[in-house]
Scaffold this motif. Structure first.
Motif, PDB file in Angstrom:
ATOM      1  N   LYS A  30       0.830  -1.215   0.000  1.00  0.00           N
ATOM      2  CA  LYS A  30       0.000   0.000   0.000  1.00  0.00           C
ATOM      3  C   LYS A  30       0.857   1.255   0.000  1.00  0.00           C
ATOM      4  O   LYS A  30       1.799   1.379   0.778  1.00  0.00           O
ATOM      5  N   LEU A  31       0.509   2.190  -0.896  1.00  0.00           N
ATOM      6  CA  LEU A  31       1.140   3.505  -0.929  1.00  0.00           C
ATOM      7  C   LEU A  31       0.141   4.535  -0.419  1.00  0.00           C
ATOM      8  O   LEU A  31      -1.003   4.581  -0.879  1.00  0.00           O
ATOM      9  N   SER A 164      -6.346  15.664   6.628  1.00  0.00           N
ATOM     10  CA  SER A 164      -5.057  16.291   6.862  1.00  0.00           C
ATOM     11  C   SER A 164      -3.923  15.280   6.744  1.00  0.00           C
ATOM     12  O   SER A 164      -4.151  14.064   6.818  1.00  0.00           O
ATOM     13  N   PHE A 165      -2.713  15.784   6.589  1.00  0.00           N
ATOM     14  CA  PHE A 165      -1.559  14.878   6.509  1.00  0.00           C
ATOM     15  C   PHE A 165      -1.356  14.131   7.824  1.00  0.00           C
ATOM     16  O   PHE A 165      -0.890  12.999   7.833  1.00  0.00           O
ATOM     17  N   ARG A 166      -1.759  14.732   8.931  1.00  0.00           N
ATOM     18  CA  ARG A 166      -1.630  14.056  10.234  1.00  0.00           C
ATOM     19  C   ARG A 166      -2.500  12.801  10.261  1.00  0.00           C
ATOM     20  O   ARG A 166      -2.073  11.741  10.706  1.00  0.00           O
ATOM     21  N   THR A 167      -3.741  12.949   9.801  1.00  0.00           N
ATOM     22  CA  THR A 167      -4.653  11.817   9.774  1.00  0.00           C
ATOM     23  C   THR A 167      -4.130  10.713   8.856  1.00  0.00           C
ATOM     24  O   THR A 167      -4.244   9.521   9.163  1.00  0.00           O
ATOM     25  N   SER A 168      -3.549  11.105   7.730  1.00  0.00           N
ATOM     26  CA  SER A 168      -2.987  10.116   6.811  1.00  0.00           C
ATOM     27  C   SER A 168      -1.859   9.332   7.474  1.00  0.00           C
ATOM     28  O   SER A 168      -1.772   8.101   7.338  1.00  0.00           O
ATOM     29  N   PHE A 169      -1.000  10.018   8.198  1.00  0.00           N
ATOM     30  CA  PHE A 169       0.095   9.340   8.894  1.00  0.00           C
ATOM     31  C   PHE A 169      -0.440   8.423   9.995  1.00  0.00           C
ATOM     32  O   PHE A 169       0.055   7.311  10.182  1.00  0.00           O
ATOM     33  N   ASN A 170      -1.455   8.889  10.703  1.00  0.00           N
ATOM     34  CA  ASN A 170      -2.008   8.086  11.797  1.00  0.00           C
ATOM     35  C   ASN A 170      -2.613   6.776  11.303  1.00  0.00           C
ATOM     36  O   ASN A 170      -2.691   5.798  12.047  1.00  0.00           O
ATOM     37  N   VAL A 177       3.965   2.324   2.710  1.00  0.00           N
ATOM     38  CA  VAL A 177       4.910   3.311   2.184  1.00  0.00           C
ATOM     39  C   VAL A 177       4.165   4.636   2.033  1.00  0.00           C
ATOM     40  O   VAL A 177       3.047   4.663   1.522  1.00  0.00           O
ATOM     41  N   ILE A 178       4.782   5.728   2.497  1.00  0.00           N
ATOM     42  CA  ILE A 178       4.168   7.055   2.401  1.00  0.00           C
ATOM     43  C   ILE A 178       5.045   7.930   1.505  1.00  0.00           C
ATOM     44  O   ILE A 178       6.261   8.017   1.707  1.00  0.00           O
ATOM     45  N   VAL A 221       7.106   1.933   8.983  1.00  0.00           N
ATOM     46  CA  VAL A 221       6.567   2.584   7.783  1.00  0.00           C
ATOM     47  C   VAL A 221       7.673   3.409   7.123  1.00  0.00           C
ATOM     48  O   VAL A 221       8.350   4.200   7.790  1.00  0.00           O
ATOM     49  N   THR A 222       7.873   3.227   5.845  1.00  0.00           N
ATOM     50  CA  THR A 222       8.848   4.024   5.099  1.00  0.00           C
ATOM     51  C   THR A 222       8.177   5.287   4.573  1.00  0.00           C
ATOM     52  O   THR A 222       7.081   5.229   4.009  1.00  0.00           O
TER      53      THR A 222
END
Length: 270
Positions: A30-31, A164-170, A177-178, A221-222
């Protein structure tokens, strides 16, 4: 290798940098893209699943409507690309209409229309949330039918989220992979940060992005982050596992003959 172009024009698009970016993205199922933009990395990256996010609801709703509507929606979008609609008067009439519309296929189709008929493919809103990009004065705006078809087919493997980018990271899990393509830092220390932060992405948010990448690394997570190669960027990403540096040709004015080489970096946390 031939890469797939996105159907949207997008400031800071990564088409020319695809070979370098893809080279540094590891394998995975998953990306996640917290700043999906035109989706050019998504279109060319080899993953089974994608989570594609942005805080712009018009962008995400367009992607969702295209995924759901496929050919029918593409044909509907094509109806806005006509000689009648390619006039200054009609452009501003449609822009006023767009700003009164709720989310739906008409608003999504007009968002694509503005991307191709508006000045330089810009995406900009005023403080009241109204789309305010001026008329672009193109003789024959290109309708990206083939590109829309490719995106719609590939989108069946993607989930589009307005967040938000925070939610995506969480939401990232071990093995994910991000790839991050945030609004860039100013190219020089003399750039006006007050003007910069009006665009909605402050220095503190840039620093937070680096911190989130460090935290994600600890979860397995990379993360890879693109930005201008500046002293400030190198400091923000100093805890990255690796940092790739390269030149990219950028337009520095509306004059297509006026280009310069910009230094970019890709910070990798793995």
């Amino acid at each position: 290798m031939k890469y797939q172009r996105p159907f949207l024009k997008w400031a800071g698009g990564k088409f020319r940098l695809l070979p370098k970016i893809l080279h540094h993205l590891p394998q995975g199922e998953k990306l996640i893209e917290p700043f999906v933009g035109s989706g050019v990395v998504f279109l060319n990256a080899d993953y089974e699943r994608f989570v594609l996010a942005d805080i712009n609801p018009d962008l995400i709703n367009l992607f969702r409507d295209l995924k759901r509507g496929k050919g029918r929606f593409i044909n509907y979008c094509a109806t806005f690309f006509s000689e009648t609609n390619n006039t200054e008067k009609r452009f501003y009439e449609l822009r006023q209409h767009f700003n009164q519309l709720d989310a739906g296929e008409e608003r999504s189709a007009l968002f694509l229309y503005f991307n191709r008929h508006g000045y330089n493919g810009l995406c900009r809103y005023n403080r009241s949330g109204g789309f305010n990009v001026p008329f672009g004065r193109y003789k024959r705006p290109y309708f990206p039918g083939k590109e829309l078809e490719v995106f719609a087919k590939r989108a069946q493997r993607a989930e589009f989220r307005c967040q938000s980018f925070r939610t995506s990271f969480n939401g990232a899990r071990r093995g994910d992979v991000i790839y991050c393509d945030p609004p860039y830092l100013p190219r020089s220390l003399t750039a006006n940060f007050t003007d910069y932060t009006k665009q909605g992405f402050s220095y503190d948010q840039q620093a937070e992005l680096g911190f989130l990448a460090e935290r994600a690394q600890q979860k397995g997570v990379t993360t890879a982050i693109s930005n201008h190669d500046t002293v400030v960027a190198r400091d923000i990403y100093k805890k990255a596992t690796a940092m790739a540096h390269f030149d990219v040709q950028r337009f520095i004015s509306c004059d297509g003959n006026n280009r310069s080489k910009a230094k970019e970096l890709l910070a990798i946390y793995r």
